[in-house]
Scaffold this motif. Structure first.
Motif, PDB file in Angstrom:
ATOM      1  N   ASP A  23      -7.324   2.636   2.273  1.00  0.00           N
ATOM      2  CA  ASP A  23      -6.600   1.368   2.233  1.00  0.00           C
ATOM      3  C   ASP A  23      -5.577   1.324   3.372  1.00  0.00           C
ATOM      4  O   ASP A  23      -5.435   0.306   4.056  1.00  0.00           O
ATOM      5  N   ARG A  30      -5.500  -1.392   6.439  1.00  0.00           N
ATOM      6  CA  ARG A  30      -4.317  -2.225   6.703  1.00  0.00           C
ATOM      7  C   ARG A  30      -3.864  -2.063   8.154  1.00  0.00           C
ATOM      8  O   ARG A  30      -3.567  -3.038   8.837  1.00  0.00           O
ATOM      9  N   THR A  65       0.834  -1.208   0.000  1.00  0.00           N
ATOM     10  CA  THR A  65       0.000   0.000   0.000  1.00  0.00           C
ATOM     11  C   THR A  65       0.866   1.253   0.000  1.00  0.00           C
ATOM     12  O   THR A  65       0.598   2.200  -0.744  1.00  0.00           O
TER      13      THR A  65
END
Length: 96
Positions: A55, A59, A44
């Motif tokens: 995102d 994560r 990412t």
């Protein structure tokens, strides 16, 4: 340089997934899954283009949630919940 790192991370990702699937010890499996989630975080961070904040939050939430049981003296679940709450859209203020 990013592409070279991402290629290595991709290889490491495949190995950690394979290792986690084969691991019979629950503690060791959890450590491998944490490593796998961490590799997703690297992907990412190094993906081309602007950083996807949603995102990144997802994560980090997953890592904190899983790591909560690995660090018994730190309440990472609470930290994960705060991060999750901060990522939720704020309701629009009503006009009076």
């Amino acid at each position: 340089m990013h592409e070279q790192i991402l290629q290595l991370v991709s290889q490491a990702h495949a190995l950690t997934e394979q290792g986690a699937a084969q691991e019979t010890n629950q503690w060791e499996r959890k450590k491998l899954v944490l490593a796998d989630l961490s590799l997703h975080l690297v992907q990412t961070a190094l993906r081309s283009g602007p950083l996807d904040a949603r995102d990144l939050q997802q994560r980090l939430f997953a890592i904190l949630t899983l790591a909560d049981g690995l660090l018994p003296t730190v309440d990472l679940k609470l930290t994960a919940e705060v991060l999750f709450a901060a990522s939720q859209p704020k309701p629009a203020a009503s006009k009076s």
